[in-house]
Design an enzyme around this catalytic site. Sequence first.
Site, PDB file in Angstrom:
ATOM      1  N   GLU A  94       0.832  -1.199   0.000  1.00  0.00           N
ATOM      2  CA  GLU A  94       0.000   0.000   0.000  1.00  0.00           C
ATOM      3  C   GLU A  94       0.873   1.257   0.000  1.00  0.00           C
ATOM      4  O   GLU A  94       1.608   1.497   0.965  1.00  0.00           O
ATOM      5  CB  GLU A  94      -0.884  -0.013   1.249  1.00  0.00           C
ATOM      6  CG  GLU A  94      -1.761   1.213   1.416  1.00  0.00           C
ATOM      7  CD  GLU A  94      -2.595   1.152   2.686  1.00  0.00           C
ATOM      8  OE1 GLU A  94      -3.608   1.861   2.745  1.00  0.00           O
ATOM      9  OE2 GLU A  94      -2.236   0.387   3.615  1.00  0.00           O
ATOM     10  N   GLU A 127     -11.445   1.372   5.412  1.00  0.00           N
ATOM     11  CA  GLU A 127     -10.454   1.494   6.475  1.00  0.00           C
ATOM     12  C   GLU A 127     -10.478   2.955   6.919  1.00  0.00           C
ATOM     13  O   GLU A 127      -9.785   3.800   6.370  1.00  0.00           O
ATOM     14  CB  GLU A 127      -9.049   1.095   6.009  1.00  0.00           C
ATOM     15  CG  GLU A 127      -8.059   1.065   7.181  1.00  0.00           C
ATOM     16  CD  GLU A 127      -6.613   0.931   6.741  1.00  0.00           C
ATOM     17  OE1 GLU A 127      -5.935   0.014   7.243  1.00  0.00           O
ATOM     18  OE2 GLU A 127      -6.158   1.747   5.911  1.00  0.00           O
TER      19      GLU A 127
END
Length: 276
Positions: free
Chosen positions: A154, A248
């Site tokens: 990420e 998230e």
Amino acid sequence: MGFRYSVVLSTQVSKFDAVAFTGDFEANVADIARMGYDGVELAVRDPALVSAEKILEVVGRHGMAVPAIGTGQAWVEEGLSFTDPDPEVRRKAVERVRSHLPLAKQLGAVVIIGLLRGIVKPGVSQDQAMAWLVKGLQECAEEASRLGVRFALEPINRYETTLVNNVEQGLDLVEKVGSDSFGLLLDTFHMNIEEPSIEDSIRAAGSRIFHFHVADSNRWYPGAGHLDFESILRTLAETGYDGFVSGEFLPLPDADTAAREAIKYLKSLEESALET
């Protein structure tokens, strides 16, 4: 055909703020299913502490899936990273990720490399840290390929790490690692900070997008900030992405409200976002 949605659920109490749900696993899965989610993304510090069979039984009971496993708690709780100056810490980080891969295979999940990649610590050059990162990821890729599991790094904003902050750097890393099992996780919160155009960066990543996180500009749930999620979802669909869109975000004003508002808002955009 719309997207499938998931939200992050920790298998244990975590110090990481952007986890909506922690605590009673079975009760949380039931709550998340009732909200209309299709899956739960699991934050797992150590796969030795969880049971794949139990997870599958609980999520299966609610007709849900586990699209991804987050590994960041090993950094937050234990200080493991791929780029620590101590070779023993680096070895443990690689082994921890490799230990996630059999669990991921059982669950049908992507393994996420977030903050576990580490930062450039004092006395370490950027090139040296990147070399350690590439080497560690290649070791993981070898095992991932053998098991038929995918894992994804990420890009994270500059305030949280000094390694791989944007999609361009992420794609360069993917090329250096050189494995079909390795790709990227894109996160709208980080992209809003680092990318000149979120949509252009999604297009650039294309088929290398293995997982997708959503949070608004303020890291609250989508719809609570200023990001154009209709445009973002449309662009993501245009790449052919068929994975989950996973929330998230901060558990604000509380976890239940955040999760409910997120899925309600995202689903309200689908008809216009996915028009062809």
